[in-house]
Design an enzyme around this catalytic site. Structure first.
Site, PDB file in Angstrom:
ATOM      1  N   HIS A   1       0.804  -1.230   0.000  1.00  0.00           N
ATOM      2  CA  HIS A   1       0.000   0.000   0.000  1.00  0.00           C
ATOM      3  C   HIS A   1       0.831   1.270   0.000  1.00  0.00           C
ATOM      4  CE1 HIS A   1      -3.961  -1.854   0.923  1.00  0.00           C
ATOM      5  NE2 HIS A   1      -3.216  -2.771   1.524  1.00  0.00           N
TER       6      HIS A   1
ATOM      7  N   LYS B   1      -8.325  14.156   5.193  1.00  0.00           N
ATOM      8  CA  LYS B   1      -7.529  12.924   5.160  1.00  0.00           C
ATOM      9  C   LYS B   1      -6.485  13.048   6.254  1.00  0.00           C
ATOM     10  CE  LYS B   1      -6.647  13.947   0.734  1.00  0.00           C
ATOM     11  NZ  LYS B   1      -6.766  12.928  -0.264  1.00  0.00           N
ATOM     12  N   ARG B   2      -5.698  11.993   6.492  1.00  0.00           N
ATOM     13  CA  ARG B   2      -4.643  12.116   7.486  1.00  0.00           C
ATOM     14  C   ARG B   2      -3.720  13.280   7.110  1.00  0.00           C
ATOM     15  NH1 ARG B   2      -4.310   8.184  11.715  1.00  0.00           N
ATOM     16  NH2 ARG B   2      -2.376   9.258  12.190  1.00  0.00           N
TER      17      ARG B   2
ATOM     18  N   LYS C   1     -14.718   8.665  -3.338  1.00  0.00           N
ATOM     19  CA  LYS C   1     -15.939   8.972  -2.573  1.00  0.00           C
ATOM     20  C   LYS C   1     -16.485  10.335  -2.965  1.00  0.00           C
ATOM     21  CE  LYS C   1     -13.979   6.237   1.067  1.00  0.00           C
ATOM     22  NZ  LYS C   1     -13.031   6.246   2.178  1.00  0.00           N
TER      23      LYS C   1
ATOM     24  N   THR D   1      -8.518   6.838  -1.697  1.00  0.00           N
ATOM     25  CA  THR D   1      -9.872   6.334  -1.953  1.00  0.00           C
ATOM     26  C   THR D   1     -10.915   7.420  -1.699  1.00  0.00           C
ATOM     27  OG1 THR D   1      -9.651   5.330   0.236  1.00  0.00           O
ATOM     28  CG2 THR D   1      -9.572   3.843  -1.652  1.00  0.00           C
TER      29      THR D   1
ATOM     30  N   LYS E   1       0.927  14.416   1.634  1.00  0.00           N
ATOM     31  CA  LYS E   1      -0.432  14.725   1.154  1.00  0.00           C
ATOM     32  C   LYS E   1      -0.602  16.235   0.927  1.00  0.00           C
ATOM     33  CE  LYS E   1      -2.535  10.755   3.569  1.00  0.00           C
ATOM     34  NZ  LYS E   1      -3.158   9.885   2.563  1.00  0.00           N
TER      35      LYS E   1
HETATM   36  O1  CBF Z   1      -4.681   1.135  -0.291  1.00  0.00           O
HETATM   37  C1  CBF Z   1      -5.416   1.824   0.635  1.00  0.00           C
HETATM   38  C2  CBF Z   1      -4.710   3.089   1.059  1.00  0.00           C
HETATM   39  O2  CBF Z   1      -3.601   2.725   1.866  1.00  0.00           O
HETATM   40  C3  CBF Z   1      -2.861   3.840   2.388  1.00  0.00           C
HETATM   41  O3  CBF Z   1      -3.720   4.634   3.161  1.00  0.00           O
HETATM   42  C4  CBF Z   1      -1.752   3.312   3.311  1.00  0.00           C
HETATM   43  O4  CBF Z   1      -1.905   3.313   4.494  1.00  0.00           O
HETATM   44  N1  CBF Z   1      -0.625   2.894   2.814  1.00  0.00           N
HETATM   45  C5  CBF Z   1      -2.302   4.667   1.235  1.00  0.00           C
HETATM   46  O5  CBF Z   1      -1.598   5.764   1.728  1.00  0.00           O
HETATM   47  C6  CBF Z   1      -3.433   5.115   0.313  1.00  0.00           C
HETATM   48  O6  CBF Z   1      -2.910   5.759  -0.813  1.00  0.00           O
HETATM   49  C7  CBF Z   1      -4.258   3.913  -0.140  1.00  0.00           C
HETATM   50  O7  CBF Z   1      -5.377   4.341  -0.847  1.00  0.00           O
END
Ligand code: CBF
Length: 838
Positions: free
Chosen positions: A373, A566-567, A681, A677, A572
């Site tokens: 991820h 978002k976080r 949304k 994601t 970001k």
């Molecule tokens: O794949 C799901 C999401 O995972 C993360 O939040 C993560 O914790 N590595 C990514 O940062 C996101 O881009 C991703 O959508």
């Protein structure tokens, strides 16, 4: 199927089978019964919390029967199951989702109204189940919804944290963390005190000879008990109700040491108990950051060992041979957090079941799939060898053996490349030595996937490049993320969902999201556009009310709502956003009153948590609030600009915020956001997005068309050169950004010193996230957003067109891709007439 009641007595059971309510009267009866009996309240003594509890219990009863039958059906048919191992499940609230998935929300709404309650108020009583940090945990929750909806035999396995992600309070503009104790009353979980597993830590490994064979025996050490808590996961419009099993830790062998207690040593009598319970006490609040703490490794092993024990126990009931294990079991590793499961299964097969190493390894690698991820180096897990040795001595030996055999095969295939061995070794020869969990996950899995096309390409060309050479490209694949339209449209935006249904031939689009494409032919329909715009406006009014209630700031719902939730993370780039907001503020201030009158009013809305130890992220929150404190009371500016920071962003707030955005920001430095994601949304809820060519933004653009998205900024292929130039060449800061910095340094937004590190990161420390490089194009693109928004008719047309083309981004599509490409598993048809039916 195990059944303890003999055949002759079953008739009585059948006669008395539970019948679930299907109408308002039946629902009301259940609510009243639960208020009086389960909650032990006297008649008419029911507040909103009791109404929530009783409604949840009524729906829970309904789910339980479906859930039991689903489990029986799956056992009876004995087909392959999927096990989704995730350290995070960011579920949010359950009641609304259960009512909608079961299809009885209207019944509940009418029933509650008759009993004296508004369903919206009742639903709000529920505490979010916040067992996750952000995208990764929410993805897991969407996947569970899709797995059940598509009737896949699937289980989720996670940890039952006593404290989920902390609650965020904003005090004097700063984030303050408050514990999130969410288990006071949780009707959605079932403790299974009979399902327990003893989990071992520490100790040593001894060689023993049994029947002429030398085996390794892991002895002594500490035992902690894992207790299962089950959460039913209802599919949408299907009786399939899957199981999410969360493990809670408990001292093994009793509550506390009675002997110590009796001898007066009160404190140490409970010490073991407390130490054991600490394991599942709290979710680590880091997103995309790994810190290598012993307790975290303990959590990981505790959870995977309990889950594997359970999976193996279930498999063994079928009395199949071990070689059939991968035909019956697919285990997906959600990131590297559960990677120890690979080692644990090898240990079970070799040390306990007595299989030969190679045979066991074949079974293991055919069973696991690994999802990556992130490519961010700070998020890639590595554990000090010494720590693993201390906590899990036998596992370290197995890791070394896995590595040995792996490196031998690499050496054979690449005899002239000594450096390759160093690069791909599971053990990093650093000081101290580290176990590279991502490499272990790749070596121990048959498929590795990224979560959006760009991301999957990047892992193949950067962090896992050598492994593509070793295994060939077929081991690596892409499954672009998706979201469940049930929660993220139907539940979050009921009016829009209803309007869409009226144009798409009913609610089938919720199960086949490609049906949204029927909307496109209505784009020119004036009445349809009007209704669409009215719904958006109503959603903005609702958010404006929330803003007023929680911050005291009054915002005009007719303004353009610009949202970034978002976080909080430097990659970001909320800092880019707030610098852009300051630039807008300065431009407005420089205008004459007449010029200002021509400007479009805007509300910049931020939300998100910073990891408690992430100082820079906390400074970003502080700057946003400091800018808001100045701008929001500037009378020259009035409604033209408001800056809002929404406290404690979570799933249920997202359900309110996403439907209310006009434009949302997904502006990570290219190549850093694996997928994202929330971008999906927002578009699905009829908002446009401004974003970089990063993660799933790229595929969203491809689907909805370039004219419906506002892209800006450098491309991922340019990032490395730019960074290099910043460090080794001359680095000039964008002149508009420089003005923004000067204004901050003048003290316009409070003590300049508070923000000096944020500025220095751009000016002096190489601007790793390319804030300055992208600033100009970011500002220009926002001007395009303003211009586009002035033409409301065209704006709405863009929104409708975009929604109509979002079919690809359903998590149902993801699950079907995983099922076909990685798990090789089929859905289990629900025969509504058999006794295993609904
Ligand atoms: O794949 C799901 C999401 O995972 C993360 O939040 C993560 O914790 N590595 C990514 O940062 C996101 O881009 C991703 O959508």
């Amino acid at each position: 199927v195990e059944a303890s009641i003999p055949e002759p007595q079953r008739e009585a059971w059948k006669r008395n089978q539970i019948t679930s309510f299907t109408d308002k009267d039946g629902f009301e009866k259940e609510v009243v019964r639960h208020v009086e009996t389960t909650l032990a309240r006297s008649m008419f003594n029911c507040d909103e919390i009791a109404a929530y509890s009783a409604t949840s219990l009524a729906f829970r009863d309904r789910l339980i029967t479906h859930w039991n039958r689903t489990q029986q059906r799956q056992t009876y048919r004995d087909t392959k199951r999927v096990y989704y191992l995730s350290l995070e499940f960011l579920m949010g609230r359950a009641l609304d989702n259960a009512m909608l998935n079961v299809g009885l929300k209207n019944v509940a709404q009418d029933g509650l109204a008759e009993l004296g309650f508004r369903i919206e108020d009742v639903v709000k009583q529920e505490h979010d189940a916040a067992l996750g940090n952000g995208g990764l945990g929410r993805l897991a929750a969407c996947f569970l919804d899709s797995l059940a909806t598509l009737n896949f035999p699937a289980w989720g396995y996670g940890l039952r944290y006593r404290y989920g992600i902390f609650k965020q309070e904003i005090i004097d503009g700063y984030q303050v963390e408050v514990p999130d104790y969410w288990l006071d009353f949780n009707p959605w979980e079932f403790p299974r005190h009979d399902v327990t597993v003893d989990i071992q830590f520490f100790g040593q490994v001894n060689k023993k000879t049994v029947g002429g064979k030398t085996i390794s025996v892991w002895e002594a050490g500490e035992i902690v008990q894992a207790v299962a808590y089950d959460v039913p996961i209802p599919g949408y419009d299907t009786p399939t109700t899957n199981n999410l099993r969360l493990w809670s830790s408990k001292a093994s062998g009793g509550e506390f040491d009675f002997q110590k207690f009796n001898s007066g040593d009160y404190e140490s009598s409970v010490a073991d108990q407390q130490r054991a319970e600490t394991i599942s006490a709290v979710l680590y609040p880091n997103d995309n950051l790994e810190r290598g703490k012993e307790l975290r490794l303990k959590q990981q092993y505790f959870w995977v060992a309990a889950s594997l024990y359970d999976i193996v126990r279930r498999f063994k009931k079928s009395r199949r041979s071990w070689n059939e294990f991968p035909d019956q079991v697919a285990i997906q590793l959600n990131d590297t957090h559960p990677t120890l499961a690979i080692v644990e299964l090898q240990r079970i097969l070799v040390d306990i079941e007595g299989l030969e190493w190679d045979n066991a390894w074949e079974i293991v690698t055919s069973t696991f799939g690994y999802t990556n991820h992130t490519v961010l180096p700070e998020a890639l897990e590595k554990w000090p060898v010494g720590l693993v040795q201390h906590l899990l001595p036998r596992h370290l030996q197995i890791i070394y053996d896995i590595n040995l055999f792996f490196l031998q095969s690499v050496e054979k295939a690449f005899p002239d490349d000594r450096d390759m061995l160093r690069r791909v070794s599971i053990i990093e020869e650093s000081q101290p030595k580290m176990v590279r969990m991502a490499f272990l996950a790749i070596v121990g899995s048959h498929k590795v996937n990224g979560v959006a096309e760009l991301h999957s390409d990047l892992i193949k060309t950067t962090i896992f490049k050598d492994f593509v050479e070793i295994y060939g490209p077929d081991k690596f694949t892409n499954v672009t993320n998706g979201i469940t339209p049930r929660r993220w449209l139907h539940q979050a935006n009921p009016r829009l969902s209803e309007l869409i249904a009226s144009k798409c031939g009913g609610n089938d689009f919720l199960k086949d999201l490609t049906l949204l494409n029927q909307l496109e032919k209505h784009v020119e329909d004036k009445q349809f556009r009007k209704e669409w715009a009215e719904i958006k406006y109503a959603n903005k009014v609702r958010l404006a009310k929330h803003i007023k209630d929680t911050t005291g700031v009054v915002v005009n719902p007719a303004s353009l709502f610009d949202v970034q939730v978002k976080r909080i993370h430097e990659y970001k780039r909320q800092q880019l956003n707030i610098f852009g907001v300051i630039h807008r503020y300065l431009s407005l201030k420089a205008m004459t009153p007449d010029q200002r009158k021509k400007q479009l009013p805007r509300v910049s809305i931020f939300g998100g948590k910073a990891a408690p130890g992430y100082w820079m992220a906390k400074q970003i929150i502080h700057l946003i609030n400091s800018v808001g404190a100045v701008v929001n009371k500037d009378e020259d500016i009035g409604d033209l600009l408001k800056v809002i920071f929404l406290e404690d962003y979570n799933v249920s707030k997202a359900e309110m915020i996403c439907p209310a955005s006009d434009i949302s920001e997904h502006i990570s430095t290219a190549g850093t956001e694996a997928s994202g994601t929330s971008n999906m949304k927002f578009v699905l809820n009829g908002g446009l997005i401004i974003g970089t060519c990063d993660g799933a933004n790229i595929e969203i653009t491809r689907e909805i068309g370039e004219s419906n998205i506002f892209l800006f900024g450098n491309l991922s292929e340019d990032v490395e050169d730019l960074r290099h130039a910043h460090t080794y060449g001359s680095h000039t800061i964008d002149s508009d950004l420089d003005k923004v910095f000067n204004e901050i340094e003048k003290g316009t937004f409070g003590t300049p010193h508070d923000f000096s590190a944020m500025i220095a990161a751009v000016r002096q420390h190489g601007d790793y996230y390319l804030v300055s490089d992208d600033f100009h194009s970011y500002i220009e693109t926002h001007q395009l957003v303003d211009e586009a928004y002035r033409n409301q008719d065209e704006w709405i047309a863009k929104c409708i067109t975009s929604v109509s083309r979002m079919g690809f981004f359903t998590s149902d599509r993801c699950i079907n891709e995983y099922a076909e490409e990685i798990w090789n598993v089929e859905p289990l048809a629900v025969d509504r007439h058999s006794i295993w039916g609904p």
